[in-house]
Design a protein around this motif. Sequence first.
Motif, mmCIF file in Angstrom:
data_model
loop_
_atom_site.group_PDB
_atom_site.id
_atom_site.type_symbol
_atom_site.label_atom_id
_atom_site.label_comp_id
_atom_site.label_asym_id
_atom_site.label_seq_id
_atom_site.Cartn_x
_atom_site.Cartn_y
_atom_site.Cartn_z
ATOM 1 N N GLN A 13 10.327 -2.531 0.695
ATOM 2 C CA GLN A 13 8.952 -2.545 0.206
ATOM 3 C C GLN A 13 7.993 -2.282 1.366
ATOM 4 O O GLN A 13 8.088 -2.913 2.412
ATOM 5 C CB GLN A 13 8.638 -3.895 -0.431
ATOM 6 C CG GLN A 13 7.177 -4.055 -0.872
ATOM 7 C CD GLN A 13 6.935 -5.368 -1.593
ATOM 8 O OE1 GLN A 13 7.412 -5.570 -2.703
ATOM 9 N NE2 GLN A 13 6.205 -6.264 -0.966
ATOM 10 N N ASP A 40 1.704 -2.380 -2.819
ATOM 11 C CA ASP A 40 3.129 -2.441 -2.476
ATOM 12 C C ASP A 40 3.846 -1.249 -3.087
ATOM 13 O O ASP A 40 3.778 -1.028 -4.302
ATOM 14 C CB ASP A 40 3.762 -3.732 -3.006
ATOM 15 C CG ASP A 40 3.127 -4.975 -2.393
ATOM 16 O OD1 ASP A 40 3.038 -5.036 -1.164
ATOM 17 O OD2 ASP A 40 2.743 -5.881 -3.161
ATOM 18 N N GLY A 44 8.710 2.070 -7.558
ATOM 19 C CA GLY A 44 7.525 1.501 -8.192
ATOM 20 C C GLY A 44 6.369 1.271 -7.246
ATOM 21 O O GLY A 44 6.488 1.373 -6.018
ATOM 22 N N TYR A 45 5.230 0.952 -7.863
ATOM 23 C CA TYR A 45 4.000 0.675 -7.130
ATOM 24 C C TYR A 45 3.333 -0.547 -7.747
ATOM 25 O O TYR A 45 3.167 -0.628 -8.965
ATOM 26 C CB TYR A 45 3.060 1.883 -7.193
ATOM 27 C CG TYR A 45 1.650 1.584 -6.752
ATOM 28 C CD1 TYR A 45 1.363 1.236 -5.438
ATOM 29 C CD2 TYR A 45 0.595 1.648 -7.670
ATOM 30 C CE1 TYR A 45 0.066 0.961 -5.037
ATOM 31 C CE2 TYR A 45 -0.698 1.387 -7.279
ATOM 32 C CZ TYR A 45 -0.960 1.038 -5.962
ATOM 33 O OH TYR A 45 -2.256 0.763 -5.576
ATOM 34 N N ARG A 46 2.966 -1.515 -6.903
ATOM 35 C CA ARG A 46 2.317 -2.739 -7.363
ATOM 36 C C ARG A 46 0.933 -2.849 -6.723
ATOM 37 O O ARG A 46 0.791 -2.782 -5.506
ATOM 38 C CB ARG A 46 3.153 -3.964 -7.009
ATOM 39 C CG ARG A 46 2.529 -5.294 -7.495
ATOM 40 C CD ARG A 46 3.351 -6.487 -7.033
ATOM 41 N NE ARG A 46 4.744 -6.407 -7.485
ATOM 42 C CZ ARG A 46 5.757 -6.105 -6.693
ATOM 43 N NH1 ARG A 46 5.570 -5.860 -5.397
ATOM 44 N NH2 ARG A 46 6.984 -6.034 -7.174
ATOM 45 N N THR A 90 -2.376 -5.358 -6.396
ATOM 46 C CA THR A 90 -2.781 -6.757 -6.579
ATOM 47 C C THR A 90 -4.247 -6.931 -6.178
ATOM 48 O O THR A 90 -4.646 -6.559 -5.069
ATOM 49 C CB THR A 90 -1.908 -7.696 -5.728
ATOM 50 O OG1 THR A 90 -0.534 -7.502 -6.066
ATOM 51 C CG2 THR A 90 -2.274 -9.155 -5.985
ATOM 52 N N SER A 123 -2.235 -8.542 -10.974
ATOM 53 C CA SER A 123 -1.399 -7.464 -10.457
ATOM 54 C C SER A 123 -0.940 -6.546 -11.582
ATOM 55 O O SER A 123 -0.771 -6.971 -12.734
ATOM 56 C CB SER A 123 -0.180 -8.019 -9.713
ATOM 57 O OG SER A 123 0.675 -8.705 -10.599
ATOM 58 N N THR A 165 2.086 -3.565 -12.072
ATOM 59 C CA THR A 165 3.280 -2.966 -11.485
ATOM 60 C C THR A 165 3.777 -1.848 -12.383
ATOM 61 O O THR A 165 4.181 -2.089 -13.524
ATOM 62 C CB THR A 165 4.398 -4.011 -11.312
ATOM 63 O OG1 THR A 165 3.912 -5.111 -10.543
ATOM 64 C CG2 THR A 165 5.589 -3.397 -10.605
ATOM 65 N N LYS A 217 6.577 1.308 -12.748
ATOM 66 C CA LYS A 217 7.918 1.526 -12.211
ATOM 67 C C LYS A 217 8.650 2.621 -12.976
ATOM 68 O O LYS A 217 8.551 2.708 -14.193
ATOM 69 C CB LYS A 217 8.699 0.210 -12.285
ATOM 70 C CG LYS A 217 10.072 0.254 -11.692
ATOM 71 C CD LYS A 217 10.662 -1.152 -11.602
ATOM 72 C CE LYS A 217 10.840 -1.803 -12.947
ATOM 73 N NZ LYS A 217 11.553 -3.085 -12.877
ATOM 74 N N CYS A 255 5.234 -0.454 -17.268
ATOM 75 C CA CYS A 255 4.037 -0.961 -16.588
ATOM 76 C C CYS A 255 3.878 -2.433 -16.956
ATOM 77 O O CYS A 255 3.815 -2.782 -18.140
ATOM 78 C CB CYS A 255 2.808 -0.172 -16.994
ATOM 79 S SG CYS A 255 1.332 -0.597 -16.049
#
Length: 241
Positions: free
Chosen positions: A134, A144, A179-181, A183, A192, A194, A196, A221
Motif C-alpha cells: 500500500q 491509499d 484499489g484506491y481508498r 479518507t 472513506s 474504497t 477496487k 465501491c
Amino acid sequence: MYKIDIKKKNIKKLYLNIKTILLIFLLLSLIFTSFNKIYAQEFNRVKRESIPYSITFSFSFYYYGSSSFTSYSFNPYIYLNFSILKNLDLFFQIPMDFYYSKSYETRYDEEFNPYIVKSEDYLLSLSSILLGFQYTFYTNFINDLFFYINYPIGIYPIFYKRSSSRIETVSPIVTISLGYRLTFIYDPLLFSMTSKITANYNIPKVIEEKGNWTQKYSLSCKFNLTVVLNTIFSTSISITP
C-alpha cells in the motif's frame, strides 16, 4: 496438440490481464502523485501508526445446530504489516480454517428396529496467503493505493488435514486486486471510500483436477463512516454496493 494450444492460450490471457491491471495501477499513481501535496487535516484524537511493523491476530466463529446435525467453524488469521519506506507498507495475511461437523441418522435393521448412526467430519487447513503493498500520500485527504495477490495454498495436501475426501478443500482460485481508498477526516468522523478492481482466476490444473480454466472480473465501491469515541473504541457503518 489441441489441449496444449488451449493451455498456451490461457497462459497468454493471464499474462495480458496481469499487465493490464499493473498498467492501470501505474496510471493511477501518476495521476494522484501529480497533485499538490496539501496535507490532510490533522486528526487530533487518533493519529496514524508510526511504528515500522505491526502484528494483528483475529478470528471468527460460527455455529449451526439442529436435532440431527451440529457444525462448528473457527477461522483465525494473522495480519502482518511492515513499513519498508516512509509511505510504503508491505502486508501479509495468513488465514486458517477449522471445520467440524457431527450428524446423526436413524436407520433400520432387517427386522425394522431403529438404530442411530453417528458420523463426524473435520477439516483443518492453512487456507491461503495474501501478499500486497500500500502506498499512501496526502492531499486534502488521505489517499491509499493498494495492490495484493491471494494464492490458495490450502489446495495442497501439505497444508491441510481432513477426515475424508468427502470434505472439500480450498478452491483453486487465485485473486488479484487493485484499489484506491480516499479518507476524509472531520473529528470525530472519518469518512472513506474504497474502489477496487478484482480478478479471480480459477485454475483447476494446479491441483490436478479436471475442469475449464475460468476468469472473472469485478468492480466494487465501499463506503465507510467511522465515529471515533476515544483512542481505543470506534464504531463504523459500511455500505458495499
